[in-house]
Design a protein around this motif. Structure first.
Motif, PDB file in Angstrom:
ATOM      1  N   LYS A 117       0.833  -1.206   0.000  1.00 23.51           N
ATOM      2  CA  LYS A 117       0.000   0.000   0.000  1.00 23.51           C
ATOM      3  C   LYS A 117       0.870   1.259   0.000  1.00 23.51           C
ATOM      4  O   LYS A 117       0.567   2.230  -0.689  1.00 23.51           O
ATOM      5  CB  LYS A 117      -0.925  -0.009   1.224  1.00 23.51           C
ATOM      6  CG  LYS A 117      -1.912  -1.164   1.235  1.00 23.51           C
ATOM      7  CD  LYS A 117      -2.727  -1.163   2.516  1.00 23.51           C
ATOM      8  CE  LYS A 117      -3.635  -2.385   2.590  1.00 23.51           C
ATOM      9  NZ  LYS A 117      -4.391  -2.434   3.863  1.00 23.51           N
ATOM     10  N   ASP A 118       1.967   1.209   0.797  1.00 28.55           N
ATOM     11  CA  ASP A 118       2.871   2.357   0.854  1.00 28.55           C
ATOM     12  C   ASP A 118       3.552   2.587  -0.491  1.00 28.55           C
ATOM     13  O   ASP A 118       3.743   3.738  -0.920  1.00 28.55           O
ATOM     14  CB  ASP A 118       3.935   2.147   1.940  1.00 28.55           C
ATOM     15  CG  ASP A 118       3.368   2.291   3.340  1.00 28.55           C
ATOM     16  OD1 ASP A 118       2.290   2.907   3.475  1.00 28.55           O
ATOM     17  OD2 ASP A 118       4.005   1.788   4.284  1.00 28.55           O
ATOM     18  N   LYS A 122       3.211   6.060  -2.555  1.00 22.90           N
ATOM     19  CA  LYS A 122       4.406   6.847  -2.884  1.00 22.90           C
ATOM     20  C   LYS A 122       4.520   7.071  -4.382  1.00 22.90           C
ATOM     21  O   LYS A 122       4.857   8.163  -4.848  1.00 22.90           O
ATOM     22  CB  LYS A 122       5.652   6.133  -2.360  1.00 22.90           C
ATOM     23  CG  LYS A 122       5.807   6.185  -0.849  1.00 22.90           C
ATOM     24  CD  LYS A 122       7.040   5.411  -0.404  1.00 22.90           C
ATOM     25  CE  LYS A 122       7.182   5.432   1.124  1.00 22.90           C
ATOM     26  NZ  LYS A 122       8.351   4.640   1.576  1.00 22.90           N
TER      27      LYS A 122
END
Length: 352
Positions: A117-118, A122
């Motif tokens: 998810k990160d 990003k």
């Protein structure tokens, strides 16, 4: 009469048009900085206006000021979604045209199940997008964070979506209902239904099956459990056995409705290699856009197709409206599927 007592004439855009030898409409757009007016023409008209002491309103100077946006398309390229890659290809082309038409930039944002998810968040933030359309991907925490960062989101092609987001989709129920009705009007009363699991699209199968069932019920036809056939891509041999078994029944179907046209292509191959003629012996209809019909190698299947150009236009309209009105209430919009005849359906033979 003393000339000093004369009322000073108010200069109008008509006066500027006459002095510049152009239309009033051209003057109006030039003074409003419209991008439709060439820069040399605009400059000439502005110079004439200044020479005549015409007061150019500040609001007119800014009315047509262009605001460029970077619009991203999030696409989930996980192998499980390979059945929609042709659909995705058309979506990319259509959405790109819509974005460019609005003098903005289109950015493709491919992700897969290997991205956390990160990672996804990003990548999107670093791309510099002003807003995104998300194709299939609907991870709620990521979407919420994007909205919190002022990046509006529109979801498409995934009804298993979190609440509170704009969504543009197509009416699976209506598509299956109209496809079945189309076959019924051709005289087919024994219509088999072929389905498969789409884990990321759980409502797709249920909605299409209900549409198929409703059409049969309206024609007062009994749904035969033998005519509901499961397709598994990893076991084509078993699927072949299931098709040949139902075709050898006394109440063999004269037509098939497939969940999508990747299945119908396999079905077409099985039937034709067994000597059946399409559509003389068997009619086939499916939900479309998965197969590239411009490729002559692929069987030409009559389909209920999603209007991708319309969906792309709606997605863009929602995003650009939200740039002007960020607090706009969310909504869901479904477009109708369109029947595309390609010759795989015919009136039921009297011998069938």
């Amino acid at each position: 009469m003393d000339i000093k007592n004369k009322v000073k004439k108010k200069i109008t855009q008509k006066d500027i048009a006459m002095a510049a030898d152009v239309s009033i409409a051209t003057v109006s757009m030039a003074l409003a900085n419209s991008p439709k007016i060439p820069e040399n023409t605009r400059k000439m008209i502005v110079d004439v206006a200044k020479r005549l002491n015409y007061q150019i309103l500040e609001k007119n100077k800014q009315r047509y000021q262009k605001v460029e946006h970077n619009i991203g398309l999030i696409v989930d390229i996980t192998s499980a979604n390979s059945h929609v890659w042709n659909f995705l290809r058309i979506m990319i082309e259509s959405l790109s045209k819509e974005v460019q038409f609005r003098d903005s930039t289109f950015i493709l944002l491919p992700i897969s199940d290997r991205h956390s998810k990160d990672d996804v968040l990003k990548m999107i933030m670093r791309s510099g997008v002003s807003g995104v359309v998300s194709f299939i991907y609907a991870e709620e925490s990521v979407l919420i964070e994007l909205e919190a960062q002022g990046i509006p989101v529109v979801l498409t092609f995934n009804e298993q979506r979190p609440d509170g987001f704009f969504y543009v989709g197509h009416d699976d129920f209506q598509g299956a209902y109209e496809a079945t009705t189309y076959l019924l009007k051709l005289g087919h009363t024994k219509i088999a239904y072929i389905y498969t699991e789409r884990n990321n699209l759980p409502f797709l199968q249920s909605n299409r099956f209900v549409g198929y069932k409703k059409a049969l019920n309206e024609w007062e036809l009994t749904l035969s459990q033998n005519h509901i056939i499961h397709y598994t891509q990893s076991d084509i041999k078993q699927f072949r056995k299931s098709i040949l078994k139902v075709m050898n029944d006394l109440a063999a179907p004269t037509a098939f409705l497939c969940l999508d046209d990747t299945i119908s292509a396999v079905l077409h191959h099985i039937l034709t290699t067994e000597g059946y003629k399409i559509p003389q012996d068997i009619s086939i209809i499916a939900h479309g856009d998965s197969v590239d019909y411009d490729n002559p190698v692929n069987p030409q299947i009559t389909t209920m197709c999603t209007d991708i150009e319309l969906s792309s236009s709606i997605c863009c309209n929602i995003l650009f409206n939200r740039f002007d009105d960020p607090e706009k209430s969310y909504s869901s919009i479904k477009t109708r599927e369109i029947l595309i005849e390609r010759g795989s359906c015919a009136r039921k033979s009297s011998n069938a």
